[in-house]
Design a protein around this motif. Structure first.
Motif, PDB file in Angstrom:
ATOM      1  N   THR A   1       0.787  -0.985  -0.076  1.00 53.29           N
ATOM      2  CA  THR A   1      -0.131  -0.015   0.167  1.00 53.29           C
ATOM      3  C   THR A   1       0.830   1.231   0.046  1.00 53.29           C
ATOM      4  O   THR A   1       0.615   2.142  -0.760  1.00 53.29           O
ATOM      5  CB  THR A   1      -0.997   0.064   1.096  1.00 53.29           C
ATOM      6  N   ILE A   2       1.916   1.149   0.810  1.00 50.35           N
ATOM      7  CA  ILE A   2       2.721   2.351   0.763  1.00 50.35           C
ATOM      8  C   ILE A   2       3.527   2.618  -0.600  1.00 50.35           C
ATOM      9  O   ILE A   2       3.406   3.971  -1.069  1.00 50.35           O
ATOM     10  CB  ILE A   2       4.136   2.227   1.915  1.00 50.35           C
ATOM     11  N   ILE A   3       3.774   1.636  -1.297  1.00 53.84           N
ATOM     12  CA  ILE A   3       4.483   1.642  -2.429  1.00 53.84           C
ATOM     13  C   ILE A   3       3.496   2.050  -3.645  1.00 53.84           C
ATOM     14  O   ILE A   3       3.792   3.045  -4.394  1.00 53.84           O
ATOM     15  CB  ILE A   3       5.073   0.364  -2.975  1.00 53.84           C
ATOM     16  N   LEU A   4       2.268   1.484  -3.743  1.00 53.54           N
ATOM     17  CA  LEU A   4       1.185   1.795  -4.603  1.00 53.54           C
ATOM     18  C   LEU A   4       0.548   3.274  -4.437  1.00 53.54           C
ATOM     19  O   LEU A   4       0.289   3.812  -5.339  1.00 53.54           O
ATOM     20  CB  LEU A   4       0.283   0.840  -4.972  1.00 53.54           C
ATOM     21  N   SER A   5       0.470   3.598  -3.145  1.00 51.47           N
ATOM     22  CA  SER A   5      -0.279   4.825  -2.729  1.00 51.47           C
ATOM     23  C   SER A   5       0.802   6.102  -3.279  1.00 51.47           C
ATOM     24  O   SER A   5       0.305   6.986  -3.883  1.00 51.47           O
ATOM     25  CB  SER A   5      -0.444   5.088  -1.654  1.00 51.47           C
TER      26      SER A   5
ATOM     27  N   TYR B   1      -3.520  -2.707  -7.642  1.00 51.77           N
ATOM     28  CA  TYR B   1      -3.751  -1.740  -6.754  1.00 51.77           C
ATOM     29  C   TYR B   1      -5.234  -2.295  -5.913  1.00 51.77           C
ATOM     30  O   TYR B   1      -5.409  -2.553  -4.736  1.00 51.77           O
ATOM     31  CB  TYR B   1      -3.746  -0.259  -7.038  1.00 51.77           C
ATOM     32  N   ALA B   2      -6.027  -2.866  -6.821  1.00 54.02           N
ATOM     33  CA  ALA B   2      -7.502  -3.241  -6.699  1.00 54.02           C
ATOM     34  C   ALA B   2      -7.066  -4.340  -5.660  1.00 54.02           C
ATOM     35  O   ALA B   2      -7.965  -4.731  -4.628  1.00 54.02           O
ATOM     36  CB  ALA B   2      -8.245  -3.379  -7.651  1.00 54.02           C
ATOM     37  N   ILE B   3      -6.343  -5.407  -6.074  1.00 52.85           N
ATOM     38  CA  ILE B   3      -6.295  -6.587  -5.296  1.00 52.85           C
ATOM     39  C   ILE B   3      -5.604  -6.129  -3.994  1.00 52.85           C
ATOM     40  O   ILE B   3      -6.036  -6.814  -2.730  1.00 52.85           O
ATOM     41  CB  ILE B   3      -5.077  -7.406  -6.044  1.00 52.85           C
ATOM     42  N   ILE B   4      -4.789  -5.402  -4.057  1.00 53.00           N
ATOM     43  CA  ILE B   4      -3.947  -4.884  -2.775  1.00 53.00           C
ATOM     44  C   ILE B   4      -5.112  -4.227  -1.617  1.00 53.00           C
ATOM     45  O   ILE B   4      -5.133  -4.659  -0.472  1.00 53.00           O
ATOM     46  CB  ILE B   4      -2.970  -3.994  -2.554  1.00 53.00           C
ATOM     47  N   ILE B   5      -6.062  -3.366  -2.354  1.00 48.00           N
ATOM     48  CA  ILE B   5      -7.012  -2.789  -1.237  1.00 48.00           C
ATOM     49  C   ILE B   5      -8.123  -3.956  -1.004  1.00 48.00           C
ATOM     50  O   ILE B   5      -8.445  -3.796   0.211  1.00 48.00           O
ATOM     51  CB  ILE B   5      -7.683  -1.738  -2.218  1.00 48.00           C
ATOM     52  N   TYR B   6      -8.200  -4.763  -1.906  1.00 46.63           N
ATOM     53  CA  TYR B   6      -9.134  -5.977  -1.169  1.00 46.63           C
ATOM     54  C   TYR B   6      -8.697  -6.797  -0.188  1.00 46.63           C
ATOM     55  O   TYR B   6      -9.283  -7.172   0.920  1.00 46.63           O
ATOM     56  CB  TYR B   6      -9.595  -6.893  -2.423  1.00 46.63           C
ATOM     57  N   LEU B   7      -7.279  -6.978  -0.320  1.00 45.89           N
ATOM     58  CA  LEU B   7      -6.538  -7.861   0.639  1.00 45.89           C
ATOM     59  C   LEU B   7      -6.440  -7.093   1.831  1.00 45.89           C
ATOM     60  O   LEU B   7      -6.451  -7.769   2.898  1.00 45.89           O
ATOM     61  CB  LEU B   7      -5.076  -8.297   0.208  1.00 45.89           C
TER      62      LEU B   7
ATOM     63  N   ASN C   1      -6.278   7.305  -2.704  1.00 44.23           N
ATOM     64  CA  ASN C   1      -5.146   7.046  -1.450  1.00 44.23           C
ATOM     65  C   ASN C   1      -5.790   7.046  -0.119  1.00 44.23           C
ATOM     66  O   ASN C   1      -5.569   6.253   0.820  1.00 44.23           O
ATOM     67  CB  ASN C   1      -3.816   7.692  -1.729  1.00 44.23           C
ATOM     68  N   ILE C   2      -6.469   8.310   0.231  1.00 46.13           N
ATOM     69  CA  ILE C   2      -7.081   8.562   1.187  1.00 46.13           C
ATOM     70  C   ILE C   2      -7.826   7.276   1.940  1.00 46.13           C
ATOM     71  O   ILE C   2      -7.900   6.893   3.086  1.00 46.13           O
ATOM     72  CB  ILE C   2      -7.879   9.911   1.669  1.00 46.13           C
ATOM     73  N   VAL C   3      -8.738   6.987   0.867  1.00 45.27           N
ATOM     74  CA  VAL C   3      -9.828   5.936   1.131  1.00 45.27           C
ATOM     75  C   VAL C   3      -9.031   4.409   1.417  1.00 45.27           C
ATOM     76  O   VAL C   3      -9.353   3.798   2.370  1.00 45.27           O
ATOM     77  CB  VAL C   3     -10.737   5.886  -0.088  1.00 45.27           C
ATOM     78  N   ALA C   4      -8.084   4.350   0.519  1.00 49.20           N
ATOM     79  CA  ALA C   4      -7.477   3.015   0.703  1.00 49.20           C
ATOM     80  C   ALA C   4      -6.604   2.882   2.058  1.00 49.20           C
ATOM     81  O   ALA C   4      -6.715   1.994   2.606  1.00 49.20           O
ATOM     82  CB  ALA C   4      -6.165   2.756  -0.485  1.00 49.20           C
ATOM     83  N   TRP C   5      -6.141   4.097   2.331  1.00 49.80           N
ATOM     84  CA  TRP C   5      -5.620   4.074   3.833  1.00 49.80           C
ATOM     85  C   TRP C   5      -6.302   4.096   5.124  1.00 49.80           C
ATOM     86  O   TRP C   5      -6.119   3.472   5.950  1.00 49.80           O
ATOM     87  CB  TRP C   5      -4.577   5.251   3.802  1.00 49.80           C
ATOM     88  N   GLY C   6      -7.565   4.751   4.951  1.00 44.50           N
ATOM     89  CA  GLY C   6      -8.492   4.613   5.775  1.00 44.50           C
ATOM     90  C   GLY C   6      -8.984   3.161   5.887  1.00 44.50           C
ATOM     91  O   GLY C   6      -9.200   2.835   7.196  1.00 44.50           O
TER      92      GLY C   6
END
Length: 366
Positions: free
Chosen positions: A19-23, A137-143, A344-349
């Motif tokens: 997440t750090i890398i992709l965001s 990125y979609a997979i990472i967010i799902y994981l 990115n804000i949503v992904a980190w939240g």
């Protein structure tokens, strides 16, 4: 071999690093990229998927993976016994497949690898179809979702069924394939009848205002602790479903029963994002409208049954759609300025909630 107690920590560490890398990468993308027609390289996503299949599929038998003991015990009880197809099995495909593998005396590790392949492989393929330009990125967010690890290692039957459901959504434009995949999903776990029914209802009538109203009314009913609907659903369910819907707190599956504000906050995250996108920013998508309404209706049913002994398992019947509903508009097309930064804000939240629940809540508070 890695001790089973470290698996979730390793998993979350990997997801956090990704997440750090992709965001950081996506923070430099301009909105103009959203209008570009391209398909991302699938190699990084395939490598990650294969790693997860092996990592999770070959996990050791450990107390951290509660249901793994039950599956193992049942598997060895059927080892070498003649296989007989049971047309009355509640989980027609899974149940018969499980007994067939056991009857052939196939190593149980192969069974867990098959389940991990269906779970993570189904997710990979679904993200390829739904997010062709942003698959990784979609997979990472799902994981990073609160329930993803648990249903890859514990409730694996429901997890596999959920991944097949998501794959069916990926074939939304090909109705015959979509229907077949939904049937297979139901064959893996009979509880999928609830989100499948919600999907069909919302396909016929998809008005997000109506389902938002239903969700808020369901929330009020849950807050008032009105058990009418839970009792009604319990009477309609089969024996296993009735057990999940019971009020026996001693059978809570590791989760305390009662009104769950933490679960409600988590459930409301994609609901707020959808409301903001559709009604405030005028985002429009027939497909998103369908999955948003399906999520709202499925989550409403969970809230009507919030006090059930296995509330987390009922909640999962909407939660498995949560990451898709949460981020689909951001990957779909431009509808707001600085869209990738907002993503990115949503992904980190989203990841932050999972980390908080696992590290702080279950680690120190509960």
């Amino acid at each position: 071999m890695i001790d089973g107690g470290y698996y979730e920590s390793i998993y979350l560490t990997i997801i956090t690093i990704y997440t750090i890398i992709l965001s950081n990468k996506y923070s430099h993308y301009p909105n103009s990229r959203l209008s570009q027609k391209s398909v991302s390289s699938k190699v990084p996503s395939i490598i990650l998927t294969v790693f997860l299949i092996i990592f999770i599929g070959c996990r050791p038998l450990h107390s951290a993976f509660v249901d793994m003991w039950n599956y193992t015990d049942s598997y060895y009880r059927h080892i070498g016994k003649p296989f007989s197809y049971d047309s009355n099995d509640n989980n027609l495909i899974f149940g018969n497949g499980f007994r067939y593998l056991s009857s052939r005396s196939i190593d149980i590790v192969i069974f867990f690898l098959i389940m991990a392949t269906i779970y993570f492989g189904g997710l990979y393929k679904a993200c390829c179809k739904l997010f062709p330009k942003d698959t990784l990125y979609a997979i990472i967010i799902y994981l990073a979702a609160f329930s993803t690890f648990a249903y890859g290692t514990n409730g694996i039957k429901a997890g596999a069924a959920a991944s097949i459901f998501l794959l069916a959504l990926g074939f939304y434009d090909k109705k015959a394939i979509c229907a077949i995949l939904l049937w297979i999903s139901l064959g893996f776990h009979h509880s999928m009848i609830m989100p499948i029914s919600a999907l069909i209802i919302c396909f016929v009538y998809k008005n997000p205002k109506l389902y938002l109203a239903v969700w808020f009314i369901s929330l009020l009913i849950a807050y008032a602790h009105i058990g009418y609907f839970q009792t009604l659903f319990q009477g309609l369910a089969d024996e296993k479903g009735a057990e999940y819907l019971s009020l026996d707190s001693t059978q809570s599956g590791g989760f305390y029963t009662g009104f769950r504000p933490d679960f409600i906050v988590y459930s409301a995250f994609p609901i707020y994002i959808g409301y903001w996108a559709i009604f405030k920013e005028k985002y429009s998508s027939k497909f998103y409208n369908l999955i948003y309404c399906t999520y709202l209706l499925s989550n409403s049913i969970w809230m009507l049954c919030m006090y059930a002994s296995f509330t987390n398992r009922i909640a999962y019947l909407s939660w498995f759609m949560l990451p898709i509903v949460l981020v689909y508009p951001f990957f779909d097309k431009q509808f707001v300025i600085n869209q990738y930064k907002k993503l990115n804000i949503v992904a980190w939240g989203h990841l932050g909630f999972t980390l908080f629940m696992n590290i702080v809540y279950y680690g120190f508070i509960k």
